[in-house]
Design a protein around this motif. Structure first.
Motif, short mmCIF file in Angstrom:
data_model
loop_
_atom_site.label_atom_id
_atom_site.label_comp_id
_atom_site.label_asym_id
_atom_site.label_seq_id
_atom_site.Cartn_x
_atom_site.Cartn_y
_atom_site.Cartn_z
N TRP A 71 0.86 -1.18 0.00
CA TRP A 71 0.00 0.00 0.00
C TRP A 71 0.89 1.23 0.00
CZ3 TRP A 71 -0.55 4.17 3.32
CH2 TRP A 71 -1.75 4.90 3.24
N ALA A 72 0.59 2.22 -0.84
CA ALA A 72 1.44 3.40 -0.93
C ALA A 72 0.58 4.65 -1.01
CB ALA A 72 2.35 3.31 -2.16
N GLU A 73 1.14 5.74 -0.47
CA GLU A 73 0.42 7.00 -0.43
C GLU A 73 1.35 8.16 -0.74
OE1 GLU A 73 -2.59 8.56 2.83
OE2 GLU A 73 -0.54 8.98 3.50
N VAL A 74 0.85 9.09 -1.57
CA VAL A 74 1.53 10.36 -1.80
C VAL A 74 0.59 11.47 -1.33
CG1 VAL A 74 2.98 9.57 -3.69
CG2 VAL A 74 0.69 10.41 -4.18
N THR A 75 1.18 12.49 -0.67
CA THR A 75 0.37 13.52 -0.04
C THR A 75 1.02 14.88 -0.19
OG1 THR A 75 -0.54 14.29 2.08
CG2 THR A 75 1.49 13.00 2.16
N ASN A 76 0.23 15.93 0.01
CA ASN A 76 0.77 17.28 -0.06
C ASN A 76 1.43 17.71 1.25
OD1 ASN A 76 -1.67 17.44 1.37
ND2 ASN A 76 -2.05 19.54 0.72
N TRP A 77 1.39 16.87 2.27
CA TRP A 77 2.10 17.15 3.53
C TRP A 77 3.55 16.68 3.41
CZ3 TRP A 77 -0.50 16.38 8.91
CH2 TRP A 77 -1.52 17.34 9.05
N GLU A 78 4.47 17.56 3.73
CA GLU A 78 5.88 17.21 3.67
C GLU A 78 6.20 16.09 4.66
OE1 GLU A 78 10.25 19.40 4.09
OE2 GLU A 78 8.39 20.50 4.49
N ASP A 79 6.97 15.12 4.21
CA ASP A 79 7.44 13.98 5.02
C ASP A 79 6.34 12.98 5.35
OD1 ASP A 79 9.91 15.20 5.01
OD2 ASP A 79 9.66 16.13 6.98
N TYR A 80 5.18 13.07 4.73
CA TYR A 80 4.10 12.14 5.04
C TYR A 80 3.87 11.10 3.96
CZ TYR A 80 2.27 13.89 9.46
OH TYR A 80 2.10 14.21 10.79
N ASN A 81 4.68 11.08 2.90
CA ASN A 81 4.57 10.01 1.92
C ASN A 81 4.90 8.68 2.61
OD1 ASN A 81 3.97 11.81 -0.17
ND2 ASN A 81 6.14 12.15 -0.60
N GLU A 82 4.23 7.61 2.19
CA GLU A 82 4.32 6.36 2.96
C GLU A 82 4.18 5.15 2.04
OE1 GLU A 82 1.67 4.12 6.44
OE2 GLU A 82 1.58 6.30 6.21
N VAL A 83 4.89 4.08 2.37
CA VAL A 83 4.74 2.79 1.71
C VAL A 83 4.61 1.73 2.80
CG1 VAL A 83 5.78 1.05 0.19
CG2 VAL A 83 6.11 3.51 -0.28
N ASP A 84 3.57 0.88 2.72
CA ASP A 84 3.36 -0.19 3.69
C ASP A 84 3.49 -1.55 3.00
OD1 ASP A 84 2.71 1.93 5.27
OD2 ASP A 84 0.55 1.50 5.34
N LEU A 85 4.26 -2.43 3.61
CA LEU A 85 4.34 -3.83 3.19
C LEU A 85 3.67 -4.66 4.26
CD1 LEU A 85 8.08 -3.89 2.06
CD2 LEU A 85 6.06 -3.45 0.64
N TYR A 86 2.84 -5.63 3.88
CA TYR A 86 2.10 -6.36 4.91
C TYR A 86 1.82 -7.80 4.48
CZ TYR A 86 -2.02 -5.24 2.02
OH TYR A 86 -2.91 -5.11 0.98
N VAL A 87 1.68 -8.65 5.51
CA VAL A 87 1.28 -10.04 5.33
C VAL A 87 0.29 -10.36 6.45
CG1 VAL A 87 3.43 -10.79 4.26
CG2 VAL A 87 3.20 -10.88 6.74
#
Length: 219
Positions: A71-87
């Motif tokens: 799961w990945a997210e790009v945002t207009n908030w600085e430093d809040y971009n995120e990538v999640d790996l999960y099982v």
């Protein structure tokens, strides 16, 4: 603005958690399935920060209850971009549904911010349309964690409502937080949702979401 990370496809609360019970029933009928989806989200401004907009997407492979995804997210908030790996593994036992999972959160724009988290989500269907449950999370490295109580109601084929309340420990103290939300299924794959968040450690805010979820493959 603060928010516990529940927006990934494996960590769902409230109405989404209730829909997950139906989702797992359908998934159990297939040995192998590949799911995908994307969402546009808007968070209202509060005293903790400006308004926030983001785009996220996921890809998940399920096999007889076991699953893995990104799961990945790009945002207009600085430093809040995120990538999640999960099982994880999800299933049902009578009216009880369960989901045990491990997430690893990656923040590519922040040094030394990545961490892992174990989760257990339990949901019990009191009726065909109303369920109660609990969500438990712990971070092995830091010892931080959270616990929530949830309730969800499906109103017809298209509307869902939910509420959750719990305690969250992020290392600087334990605080209570709660949320309430509703969703409307525009079609089998597209939904519109509105959620309200409030907590002892942050000011209240709303989130508006337009989401698309689909099944890419079943065998």
């Amino acid at each position: 603005m603060s928010e516990r990370v529940i927006d990934g496809p494996g960590k769902l609360a409230g109405a989404a958690c209730f829909c997950l019970c139906l989702f797992t029933t359908a998934a159990a009928a297939q040995d192998l399935s590949l799911y995908s989806g994307t969402a546009l989200q808007y968070y209202t401004k509060n005293d903790d920060g400006p308004s926030k907009s983001d785009l996220n997407a996921y890809l998940e492979l399920d096999y007889s209850g076991a699953y893995a995804g990104i799961w990945a997210e790009v945002t207009n908030w600085e430093d809040y971009n995120e990538v999640d790996l999960y099982v994880g593994y999800r299933g049902e036992a009578g009216r009880l549904s369960y989901d045990a999972n491990y997430y690893y959160y990656i923040y590519p724009d922040v040094d030394d911010a990545d961490y892992g988290e174990l989760g257990l989500v339990l949901d019990y269907a009191l009726t065909d349309t109303f369920s109660i449950g609990t969500e438990l999370y712990t971070q092995p490295e830091s010892g931080n964690g959270s616990a929530y109580l949830t309730a969800a109601l499906a109103a017809g084929d298209r509307f869902g409502f939910d509420v959750s309340w719990g305690k969250n420990d992020e290392g600087f103290g334990t605080y209570a937080e709660w949320e309430i939300g509703g969703s409307y299924a525009i079609s089998d794959e597209v939904s519109l949702g509105l959620r309200y968040y409030n907590g002892e450690a942050y000011d209240d805010y709303f989130r508006l979401e337009l989401a698309w979820n689909t099944t890419l493959l079943t065998r």
